[in-house]
Structure formats: structure tokens, C-alpha cells
Enzyme design. Structure first.
Site, short mmCIF file in Angstrom:
data_model
loop_
_atom_site.label_atom_id
_atom_site.label_comp_id
_atom_site.label_asym_id
_atom_site.label_seq_id
_atom_site.Cartn_x
_atom_site.Cartn_y
_atom_site.Cartn_z
N HIS A 73 0.81 -1.22 0.00
CA HIS A 73 0.00 0.00 0.00
C HIS A 73 0.85 1.26 0.00
O HIS A 73 0.38 2.31 -0.43
CB HIS A 73 -0.99 -0.03 1.17
CG HIS A 73 -2.15 -0.95 0.91
ND1 HIS A 73 -3.45 -0.57 1.06
CD2 HIS A 73 -2.18 -2.23 0.47
CE1 HIS A 73 -4.25 -1.58 0.74
NE2 HIS A 73 -3.50 -2.60 0.39
N ASP A 74 2.09 1.19 0.46
CA ASP A 74 2.97 2.35 0.32
C ASP A 74 3.48 2.45 -1.12
O ASP A 74 3.34 3.48 -1.78
CB ASP A 74 4.15 2.29 1.30
CG ASP A 74 4.93 3.61 1.33
OD1 ASP A 74 4.30 4.67 1.07
OD2 ASP A 74 6.14 3.61 1.60
N VAL A 77 1.38 3.52 -4.32
CA VAL A 77 0.85 4.88 -4.34
C VAL A 77 2.01 5.87 -4.21
O VAL A 77 2.64 5.95 -3.16
CB VAL A 77 -0.17 5.09 -3.20
CG1 VAL A 77 -0.82 6.46 -3.29
CG2 VAL A 77 -1.23 3.99 -3.22
N GLY A 79 4.95 5.55 -5.29
CA GLY A 79 6.20 4.86 -5.04
C GLY A 79 6.43 4.62 -3.55
O GLY A 79 5.63 5.02 -2.70
N HIS A 202 -2.12 -13.16 0.63
CA HIS A 202 -3.37 -13.38 1.36
C HIS A 202 -3.41 -14.74 2.06
O HIS A 202 -4.45 -15.17 2.54
CB HIS A 202 -4.58 -13.20 0.42
CG HIS A 202 -4.75 -11.77 -0.01
ND1 HIS A 202 -5.52 -11.39 -1.08
CD2 HIS A 202 -4.24 -10.62 0.51
CE1 HIS A 202 -5.48 -10.06 -1.21
NE2 HIS A 202 -4.71 -9.57 -0.26
C1 HEM Z 1 -4.20 -8.17 -6.03
C2 HEM Z 1 -4.92 -7.21 -5.51
C3 HEM Z 1 -5.22 -7.11 -4.05
C4 HEM Z 1 -6.43 -6.84 -3.52
C5 HEM Z 1 -7.71 -6.56 -4.28
C6 HEM Z 1 -6.27 -6.87 -2.09
C7 HEM Z 1 -7.27 -6.64 -1.18
C8 HEM Z 1 -7.17 -6.80 0.18
C9 HEM Z 1 -8.24 -6.59 1.11
C10 HEM Z 1 -9.64 -6.13 0.75
C11 HEM Z 1 -7.77 -6.89 2.35
C12 HEM Z 1 -8.54 -6.82 3.67
C13 HEM Z 1 -8.64 -5.40 4.16
C14 HEM Z 1 -9.64 -5.31 5.28
O1 HEM Z 1 -10.83 -5.51 5.00
O2 HEM Z 1 -9.26 -5.04 6.43
C15 HEM Z 1 -6.40 -7.30 2.20
C16 HEM Z 1 -5.60 -7.72 3.23
C17 HEM Z 1 -4.27 -8.04 3.08
N1 HEM Z 1 -3.54 -7.92 1.92
FE1 HEM Z 1 -4.26 -7.58 0.06
N2 HEM Z 1 -4.97 -7.17 -1.79
C18 HEM Z 1 -4.29 -7.31 -2.95
C19 HEM Z 1 -2.93 -7.56 -3.07
C20 HEM Z 1 -2.07 -7.67 -2.01
C21 HEM Z 1 -0.64 -7.67 -2.12
C22 HEM Z 1 0.13 -7.47 -3.41
C23 HEM Z 1 -0.14 -7.84 -0.86
C24 HEM Z 1 1.29 -7.89 -0.39
C25 HEM Z 1 2.29 -8.29 -1.12
C26 HEM Z 1 -1.27 -7.96 0.01
C27 HEM Z 1 -1.19 -8.24 1.35
C28 HEM Z 1 -2.26 -8.28 2.21
C29 HEM Z 1 -2.15 -8.70 3.59
C30 HEM Z 1 -0.90 -9.22 4.28
C31 HEM Z 1 -3.42 -8.53 4.15
C32 HEM Z 1 -3.81 -8.78 5.61
C33 HEM Z 1 -3.48 -7.52 6.38
C34 HEM Z 1 -3.69 -7.64 7.89
O3 HEM Z 1 -4.05 -8.70 8.39
O4 HEM Z 1 -3.43 -6.62 8.56
N3 HEM Z 1 -2.42 -7.83 -0.71
N4 HEM Z 1 -6.05 -7.22 0.86
#
Ligand code: HEM
Ligand SMILES: *[C@@H]1O[C@H](CO)[C@@H](O)[C@H](O)[C@H]1NC(C)=O
Ligand SMILES: *[C@@H]1O[C@H](CO)[C@@H](O)[C@H](O)[C@H]1NC(C)=O
Length: 348
Positions: A73-74, A77, A79, A202
Site C-alpha cells: 500500500h505504500d 501509491v 512509489g 493473502h
Molecule cells: C491483487 C490485488 C489485491 C487486492 C484486491 C487486495 C485486497 C485486500 C483486502 C480487501 C484486504 C482486507 C482489508 C480489510 O478488509 O481489512 C487485504 C488484506 C491483506 N492484503 Fe491484500 N490485496 C491485494 C494484493 C495484495 C498484495 C500485493 C499484498 C502484499 C504483497 C497484500 C497483502 C495483504 C495482507 C498481508 C493482508 C492482511 C493484512 C492484515 O491482516 O493486517 N495484498 N487485501
């Protein structure tokens, strides 16, 4: 007008001389990143970061997942410039972290703790942007038992611009179709394969029910009904509860009630960063629409199968993809500083 070659050469030399004597403005471009950047400037800084990340994960493994999400997320957006860390102020009430797409973003206090330790050691030397990268790298390494690892180059500067609208524009949404996901990653020069590789993150962490609302009514071709029922039950328990991203980290009681056949697949260690996401995905037991969408396009599906089959390959390719993510530069010509406090630009 005719100008002699000699006159042009003299003019060019003069221009070059001016360029060489005027110090270059601080620019946060990603082109001068170096492994071991702080070796002389702030000896041991990478160990300090690792110590605090390990401590935070020991207290709560969820902090590790939050740090892994933070790099994405950093960097997507403006860079990798630490812009996601900036708190809203009266002058800028809508920083990136206030954007709906950043729902659930966490571990900011872990970054604060690291920054404070690093400032005490070498004041004004280490950027918040570099701390985000080191911390995410270490979190991924610890949560994977060392299987995900890479040398992180550093030398980034902290940005001074942070706008919720930029986050909304640049980050992918969980409701996206595969075409939208591919397009979103392509804008940052990431391939379909890298989209699949990075989505494997995920395997860890949690999501809010509001981020998976559509999945609660999706057909059996998209989500296993027993899992859908499990999620629906949990999501009915409050205004916007959170659930584990990885079904293998679900509460045994909930699984026993809604999805008993899955009980034996629950993991002993939660938030373990491995390729289980791909197995879950092929079995249609993933939380987000964007996860399931990876099965709907030929190339992406091929990679989902590839990473389900070979966990070592995923560990390696995920490490490389995080490294690539860490090199996304600030927009050309952006001002860069080293903040004293990662949450505000006014104190540098
Ligand atoms: C491909 C597109 C992606 C989408 C649409 C997406 C979407 C999301 C969403 C909706 C959440 C849950 C947020 C919430 O409701 O609290 C989430 C959590 C998370 N995402 Fe993604 N994500 C994507 C790609 C990534 C990438 C590239 C990474 C890291 C390399 C990542 C790492 C994570 C992690 C680790 C969590 C859990 C965070 C936590 O438990 O604090 N995601 N993501
Ligand atoms: C993607 O690559 C192109 C061509 O090399 C480059 O101009 C552009 O700045 C890159 N975009 C990002 C976000 O790095
Ligand atoms: C899995 O990937 C690793 C790393 O690239 C490779 O060395 C290994 O041969 C692969 N294993 C199989 C069974 O294909």
C-alpha cells in the site's frame, strides 16, 4: 539561424558546468538504491529493525501481516516513499491512510517504535520509506520461517504528498474483475504472473466482512457453500467483523459447525506465509472476489496451479516480487526528505 558547431559545443560545456556545480535537488527516485546503504551512515540499522519486527510479531503475529500489506500500500501509491504513514492534519485532512481502500491498514505503531529507536541511534539519517521496506522484508521472512528472504536495497527519501484520492486511484479493490486487476498491476509495470505471485500474501492476515460482502452471495462455482456459510455466520456477528484471510487459520469451532470436512486442514501456526493460498484458491475457499478472479483467466490460472504445486518456487518468486515492489519510484521530480516522525511532514 546558422550556429557554428564550436558555439554549440561551448554552450553545452557551459550548461554542463552549471549542472555540475548546482547541487542536485533531493529527489526520491528509485534509481540510486543500494544494498547496505546505511552500512556507514547508520551501522546496524537493519538489525535494529529486525529486532523490533521480531518483537512485534512475537507479541502478535497479526502485526507481521500488517507490515507485509504496508509495503504494497505504500509502494503502489506515489512509489515507496512512506506517504501511507502520514496522519491527517487540518491542512491535509485526507491523507492516504484515510482512504476507504486502506481499510484495516495497521502496524503504524510498530513503524513508530522502529523510527524512534533508529532516531536515537542516528538522528535524521534513516528514512521512514526505507523502514517500511526493511520491516516488511523482515516480517515476510519471520512469518515464512526464513523461506521468503531478499537483500533490500535502501536510500529512499520520504515524500511530502499523501492524498486519499491517489490511494483510491492506484490500489486494487477486492471487487475488481481479472481484467481490472491485470490493468491495475500493469500500470505499475507488474505482470499477470506477478499479480498471481503477490496475491499469495493473502495466506496471512485478516479482512473485514465489508471487503468480502459479495462473496456471501456468490454461487458455488465461485465459493464452496460450506465456507460461504461459515463466513456469512461470522459476518452476521457485528457491524463489520474481521475474518482470517486464510481458511486454515479459522477457529476450529466455526469450522466444525459449518465446514467439518476442512477441520483436518487447519494449521497449528497461524499466519504462516506459505503457498497455501493457491491450494485454497483452487478449492474455491478464499475470501476476496479478487482472489477467486485469478481462476478466470488462462495465464493467471496456470500460475495459480504452478504455485500450488511448488511452494519453494513461490517462496523465491514472492521474494523477487517484493523486491521489485520495493523499487517503485516516487513520481519524477517529487520532493524527498527524511522525516523525524513518520506520521508528519512538519518535523523534519
Ligand atoms: C491483487 C490485488 C489485491 C487486492 C484486491 C487486495 C485486497 C485486500 C483486502 C480487501 C484486504 C482486507 C482489508 C480489510 O478488509 O481489512 C487485504 C488484506 C491483506 N492484503 Fe491484500 N490485496 C491485494 C494484493 C495484495 C498484495 C500485493 C499484498 C502484499 C504483497 C497484500 C497483502 C495483504 C495482507 C498481508 C493482508 C492482511 C493484512 C492484515 O491482516 O493486517 N495484498 N487485501
Ligand atoms: C513503467 O515502465 C515504463 C517504461 O520503462 C516507465 O516509463 C514507467 O515510469 C514505469 N512505471 C512505473 C510506475 O514504474
Ligand atoms: C520447485 O521450484 C524450485 C525452485 O525454483 C526448483 O528448484 C524445483 O525443481 C521445483 N520442484 C519441482 C518438483 O518442480
Amino acid at each position: 539561424m546558422k550556429v557554428s558547431v564550436a558555439a554549440v559545443a561551448v554552450a553545452l560545456l557551459a550548461a554542463a558546468a552549471v549542472l555540475m556545480t548546482v547541487p542536485a535537488p533531493a529527489e526520491g527516485s528509485g534509481h540510486h538504491l543500494k544494498v547496505g546503504y546505511y552500512d556507514k551512515k547508520c551501522r546496524g540499522v537493519e538489525n535494529v529493525v529486525k529486532y523490533h519486527v521480531a518483537k512485534a510479531i512475537k507479541a502478535n503475529r497479526k502485526a507481521g501481516a500488517a507490515l507485509v500489506r504496508l509495503i504494497f500500500h505504500d509502494c503502489f501509491v506515489r512509489g515507496c516513499d512512506g506517504s501511507v504513514l502520514l496522519d491527517p492534519t487540518p491542512a491535509n485532512p485526507h491523507t492516504e491512510k484515510t482512504a476507504p481502500i486502506n481499510i484495516g491498514l495497521a502496524a503504524f505503531e510498530v513503524i513508530d517504535e522502529i523510527k524512534a529507536a533508529v532516531e536515537a541511534r542516528c538522528p535524521g539519517t534513516v528514512s521512514c520509506a526505507d523502514i517500511v521496506i526493511y520491516a516488511a522484508r523482515d516480517a515476510a521472512s519471520i512469518l515464512s520461517n526464513g523461506h521468503v528472504h531478499f537483500d533490500a536495497p535502501a536510500g529512499r527519501l520520504d515524500g511530502v504528498v499523501s492524498l486519499a484520492a491517489d490511494a483510491q486511484r492506484d490500489l486494487p479493490d477486492s471487487t475488481f474483475t481479472i481484467e481490472e486487476l491485470i490493468h491495475n498491476f500493469k500500470r505499475k509495470n507488474f505482470t499477470v504472473e506477478e499479480l498471481v505471485i503477490l496475491s499469495g500474501a493473502h495466506a496471512i492476515g485478516v479482512g473485514h466482512c465489508s471487503s468480502l460482502r459479495a462473496r456471501l452471495t456468490a454461487p458455488p462455482s465461485q465459493i464452496v457453500p460450506a465456507y460461504r456459510n461459515l463466513l456469512a455466520g461470522k459476518c452476521a456477528a457485528g457491524p463489520d467483523p474481521i475474518v482470517p484471510n486464510n481458511v486454515r487459520d479459522e477457529d476450529p469451532a466455526a469450522v466444525a459447525a459449518a465446514f467439518p470436512s476442512f477441520l483436518k486442514k487447519l494449521r497449528k501456526v497461524k499466519d504462516f506465509l506459505d503457498n497455501s493460498y493457491y491450494h485454497n484458491n483452487l478449492a474455491r475457499i478464499v475470501t476476496f472476489n479478487s482472489d477467486w478472479q485469478l481462476l478466470t483467466e488462462k495465464e493467471a490460472l496456470g500460475h495459480v496451479k504452478e504455485y500450488a504445486e511448488n511452494g519453494t518456487l513461490w517462496d523465491e518468486d514472492f521474494s523477487d516480487a517484493l523486491l521489485k515492489l520495493s523499487k517503485l519510484p516516487m513520481p519524477h521530480g517529487s520532493k524527498g526528505v527524511i522525516r523525524k516522525n513518520c506520521r508528519c511532514v512538519s518535523h523534519y
